[in-house]
Design a protein around this motif. Structure first.
Motif, PDB file in Angstrom:
ATOM      1  N   UNK A 243     -16.949   6.212 -42.289  1.00  0.00           N
ATOM      2  CA  UNK A 243     -17.276   5.840 -40.918  1.00  0.00           C
ATOM      3  C   UNK A 243     -16.848   4.400 -40.621  1.00  0.00           C
ATOM      4  N   UNK A 244     -16.880   4.054 -39.346  1.00  0.00           N
ATOM      5  CA  UNK A 244     -16.647   2.679 -38.900  1.00  0.00           C
ATOM      6  C   UNK A 244     -17.862   2.246 -38.086  1.00  0.00           C
ATOM      7  N   UNK A 245     -18.015   0.944 -37.904  1.00  0.00           N
ATOM      8  CA  UNK A 245     -19.177   0.512 -37.123  1.00  0.00           C
ATOM      9  C   UNK A 245     -18.828   0.278 -35.647  1.00  0.00           C
ATOM     10  N   UNK A 246     -17.571   0.497 -35.272  1.00  0.00           N
ATOM     11  CA  UNK A 246     -17.176   0.414 -33.864  1.00  0.00           C
ATOM     12  C   UNK A 246     -16.326   1.641 -33.541  1.00  0.00           C
ATOM     13  N   UNK A 247     -16.094   1.886 -32.246  1.00  0.00           N
ATOM     14  CA  UNK A 247     -15.269   3.072 -31.915  1.00  0.00           C
ATOM     15  C   UNK A 247     -13.786   2.851 -32.158  1.00  0.00           C
ATOM     16  N   UNK A 248     -13.424   1.739 -32.793  1.00  0.00           N
ATOM     17  CA  UNK A 248     -11.993   1.441 -32.915  1.00  0.00           C
ATOM     18  C   UNK A 248     -11.232   2.406 -33.812  1.00  0.00           C
ATOM     19  N   UNK A 249     -11.942   3.145 -34.637  1.00  0.00           N
ATOM     20  CA  UNK A 249     -11.256   4.113 -35.501  1.00  0.00           C
ATOM     21  C   UNK A 249     -11.172   5.499 -34.877  1.00  0.00           C
ATOM     22  N   UNK A 250     -11.510   5.578 -33.591  1.00  0.00           N
ATOM     23  CA  UNK A 250     -11.471   6.869 -32.909  1.00  0.00           C
ATOM     24  C   UNK A 250     -10.320   6.872 -31.914  1.00  0.00           C
ATOM     25  N   UNK A 251      -9.334   7.706 -32.152  1.00  0.00           N
ATOM     26  CA  UNK A 251      -8.145   7.750 -31.301  1.00  0.00           C
ATOM     27  C   UNK A 251      -8.122   9.074 -30.564  1.00  0.00           C
ATOM     28  N   UNK A 252      -8.217   9.009 -29.249  1.00  0.00           N
ATOM     29  CA  UNK A 252      -8.293  10.232 -28.455  1.00  0.00           C
ATOM     30  C   UNK A 252      -7.111  10.324 -27.499  1.00  0.00           C
ATOM     31  N   UNK A 253      -6.496  11.481 -27.457  1.00  0.00           N
ATOM     32  CA  UNK A 253      -5.326  11.682 -26.598  1.00  0.00           C
ATOM     33  C   UNK A 253      -5.489  12.939 -25.771  1.00  0.00           C
ATOM     34  N   UNK A 254      -5.114  12.830 -24.525  1.00  0.00           N
ATOM     35  CA  UNK A 254      -5.074  14.027 -23.678  1.00  0.00           C
ATOM     36  C   UNK A 254      -3.646  14.164 -23.170  1.00  0.00           C
ATOM     37  N   UNK A 255      -3.021  15.254 -23.498  1.00  0.00           N
ATOM     38  CA  UNK A 255      -1.617  15.489 -23.165  1.00  0.00           C
ATOM     39  C   UNK A 255      -0.765  14.267 -23.524  1.00  0.00           C
ATOM     40  N   UNK A 256      -1.018  13.696 -24.692  1.00  0.00           N
ATOM     41  CA  UNK A 256      -0.217  12.590 -25.194  1.00  0.00           C
ATOM     42  C   UNK A 256      -0.643  11.228 -24.705  1.00  0.00           C
ATOM     43  N   UNK A 264     -14.899  13.909 -24.478  1.00  0.00           N
ATOM     44  CA  UNK A 264     -14.345  14.098 -25.821  1.00  0.00           C
ATOM     45  C   UNK A 264     -15.181  13.336 -26.850  1.00  0.00           C
ATOM     46  N   UNK A 265     -15.543  12.109 -26.497  1.00  0.00           N
ATOM     47  CA  UNK A 265     -16.295  11.291 -27.441  1.00  0.00           C
ATOM     48  C   UNK A 265     -17.657  11.937 -27.742  1.00  0.00           C
ATOM     49  N   UNK A 266     -18.295  12.413 -26.715  1.00  0.00           N
ATOM     50  CA  UNK A 266     -19.594  13.050 -26.906  1.00  0.00           C
ATOM     51  C   UNK A 266     -19.456  14.299 -27.773  1.00  0.00           C
TER      52      UNK A 266
END
Ligand SMILES: Nc1ncnc2c1ncn2[C@@H]1O[C@H](COP(=O)(O)OP(=O)(O)O)[C@@H](O)[C@H]1O
Ligand SMILES: [Mg+2]
Length: 611
Positions: A243-256, A264-266
């Motif tokens: 895990x990470x302590x911030x959302x910086x390790x979460x990469x979300x893409x919609x249609x690129x 998505x995050x939820x």
């Protein structure tokens, strides 16, 4: 004299710049997006002084001829859409036609560009929004944009800039996120002449992911992919222990397109439910693909947010796929076993583990949160992540693992060594890849077992319900009332019975006994708010289900076997058996691990036998 006037373009550009150009990283984002839209295969970004003195982006994309280059600097000039129909089916990263004029209005701006049909390139210089010079110049096909002294003519903005390293951090994060979504493009980032990042073009997206997130975690990234209802999901999610302590390790893409989307995050967090402690964020790279006309990207000038036509469908696909993927990858030790007959000595009817305290305790009322003991045996004392044995698997690219082959008898393949400090059950496990030391935390394990039992009861609609003698009234606004009406039957199934009482007033007639005598209005409001936000259907990821889970967690914690409690060997075995039969055996309901594993190699490393 008229009091209303149309603002001159240089002012309206500056107004637009206020939204689009927040800081150097936003300039980089817009320019790199343009380079990607121009089908570049190589993009080089040069930064000086955190972007204060220089931002330069060079690409080898289509480039522009002289007329187009001049037009590109006009407000609302774009080559990417032509009709209002296009606006609701956006296939490019840009479409608003305001980035270049906005940026040029708050900087010293130079554009050099040439397309394949032009014999010579064009150079355009704009200073603070004023066109200074247009000349021919020699240039390769592609575009080079140079921004010097960002915000030189808007001192207020300049004042808001943070330190060089902070601004550079934002730039590097943004570039990494865009690079992640375009693995076939070579991306280079230099600061003050020094190369910070240089990602080669790769054919397999996972190579880019590993380049960005680090090679050390590649064995703990699980690939996922799923399609439902025309929505596609693919990507990688990290094992909960990275895990990470911030959302910086979460990469979300919609249609690129890289987005910060709440739905998505939820959904991602719902998928990790019970596996991550509060305040922790998973490592994840998720690519969501929806039909172009089912997502509105024209929601915000920075295009960071999107709006889905069917948020519940998106939410459901992500939440369930993430949960399934984690589940399938959580039993690597036990899954690795070949299928063979169970050893003969195993008792036919393993004793059921029933510590006296759990069965004698009535199921309600729920204990107050303040009374919850804080299990301390693992907190803060876990070995560094490196000491954990990585799951043994060839690499991250492979179809999701099969369901466990030998779920119910798995525990018998563990040889129990004994109980340690009345708290841990030590076991030796001989798997295909060698011997491991497995340490099971008996409290955490039992908590998981009790929690899943309770959950089955409640979610199956068989949990005790408490009728309110004096029904509670609740006053809602129009939107809340509409949502409540829609989800009332589902709430009733979970034990929360609510009836309309004219206009926007409702009365609460019965509540799940678990919720105790506490006021239900705040809970209902929270449920409505979350339902409105994510549009979630009452599925396992429903907010009521989650608050029930929170209560169940408390109950489980209270009725579970304590640490420092001696239990017989038969009881230890039964505990392991029941744990293995759980849906999510690897974590207690708070998200802490129920077991840790040490390979012989990891032990030998600790003893300095091998390096
Ligand atoms: N790097 C580039 N290569 C080729 N064309 C570009 C580049 N940057 C901008 N353009 C052209 O300039 C136009 C305006 O760019 P911009 O102001 O960012 O608006 P948008 O990207 O929303 O269309 C684009 O539509 C595109 O045609
Ligand atoms: Mg653009």
């Amino acid at each position: 004299m008229p009091r209303i006037r149309i603002l001159p373009e240089n002012i309206s550009n500056k107004i637009a710049a206020g939204e689009v150009v927040e800081r150097p990283a936003s300039v980089v984002k817009e320019l790199v997006e343009n380079a990607l839209d121009a089908r570049s295969t190589r993009i080089t970004i040069d930064i000086k002084n955190g972007g204060r003195s220089l931002i330069q982006v060079a690409d080898n994309g289509t480039g522009m001829n002289r007329d187009d280059a001049l037009l590109a600097l006009e407000r609302y000039a774009t080559s990417k859409i032509t009709s209002d129909r296009d606006l609701f089916a956006i296939r490019t990263l840009g479409f608003r036609g305001e980035a270049l004029p906005s940026i040029a209005s708050v900087s010293r701006f130079t554009l050099i560009t040439r397309d394949a049909d032009s014999g010579t390139g064009t150079r355009i210089i704009v200073t603070g929004g004023r066109l200074d010079k247009v000349t021919d110049t020699g240039a390769p096909v592609g575009t080079l944009i140079t921004i010097q002294q960002l915000f030189f003519n808007t001192p207020a903005r300049r004042k808001f800039l943070k330190t060089v390293s902070t601004e550079l951090g934002h730039i590097a994060d943004g570039v990494a996120a865009m690079a992640m979504g375009h693995p076939s493009v070579r991306v280079r980032l230099r600061h003050n002449g020094k190369i910070l990042k240089d990602w080669p073009a790769v054919g397999n997206p996972v190579d880019r992911v590993i380049d960005i997130l680090g090679r050390d975690i590649q064995h703990r990234l699980y690939p996922l992919s799923a399609t439902d209802n025309g929505i596609q999901l693919s990507g990688w999610i990290g094992s909960p222990d990275i895990f990470r302590s911030t959302p910086r390790g979460t990469y979300l893409y919609v249609n690129g397109r890289m987005v910060r989307d709440r739905v998505i995050r939820h959904a991602l967090f719902s998928g990790y439910a019970g596996r991550l402690m509060k305040g922790r964020h998973p490592l994840a790279v998720l690519f969501v693909t929806v039909p172009y006309d089912e997502v509105d990207v024209n929601v915000h000038p920075t295009k960071h947010e999107v709006r889905f036509a069917r948020p519940p469908a998106v939410h459901h696909l992500i939440a369930t796929t993430v949960a399934d993927t984690l589940k399938q990858n959580e039993r690597p030790v036990w899954q690795a076993m070949p299928r063979r007959p169970a050893p003969e000595k195993v008792a036919e009817t393993p004793p059921v583990f029933e510590p006296a305290r759990s069965s004698s305790r009535p199921p309600a009322p729920a204990p107050s949160p303040a009374a919850a003991p804080v299990p301390s045996q693992t907190a803060g004392k876990r070995p560094a992540p490196d000491d954990f044995a990585p799951p043994h698997r060839p690499g991250p690219i492979r179809p999701p693992a099969q369901p466990p082959l030998i779920k119910e008898t798995a525990a018998h393949r563990l040889r129990m060594i004994g109980q340690f400090k009345g708290t841990y059950i030590l076991c030796e496990f001989v798997g295909e890849s060698g011997v491991e030391l497995v340490i099971v935390d008996q409290h955490a394990a039992h908590e998981r077992i009790v929690f899943e039992e309770l959950k089955k009861k409640y979610h199956g609609g068989k949990g005790p319900v408490q009728r309110l003698i004096i029904p509670e009234t609740i006053e809602l606004n129009f939107t809340e009332a509409t949502i409540l009406d829609r989800i009332r039957p589902d709430l009733a199934r979970l034990g929360l019975e609510i009836a309309p009482f004219g206009q926007n007033t409702f009365i609460v007639k019965a509540v799940p006994a678990l919720l105790g005598g506490s006021e239900t209005a705040p809970l209902i409001r929270e449920i409505l708010e979350k339902t409105a936000e994510i549009g979630a259907d009452p599925r396992p990821d429903h907010p009521l289900a989650q608050s029930l889970d929170d209560c169940l967690i408390l109950m489980a914690c209270h009725s579970a076997l304590r640490a420092r409690q001696k239990i017989s060997e038969a009881e230890q075995r039964a505990l392991l058996d029941q744990l293995m039969a759980c849906d999510n055996p690897a974590h207690c309901p708070h998200g802490r691990p129920t077991w840790i594993r040490w390979t012989v190699a990891a032990l030998e490393k600790s003893f300095g036998r091998i390096s």
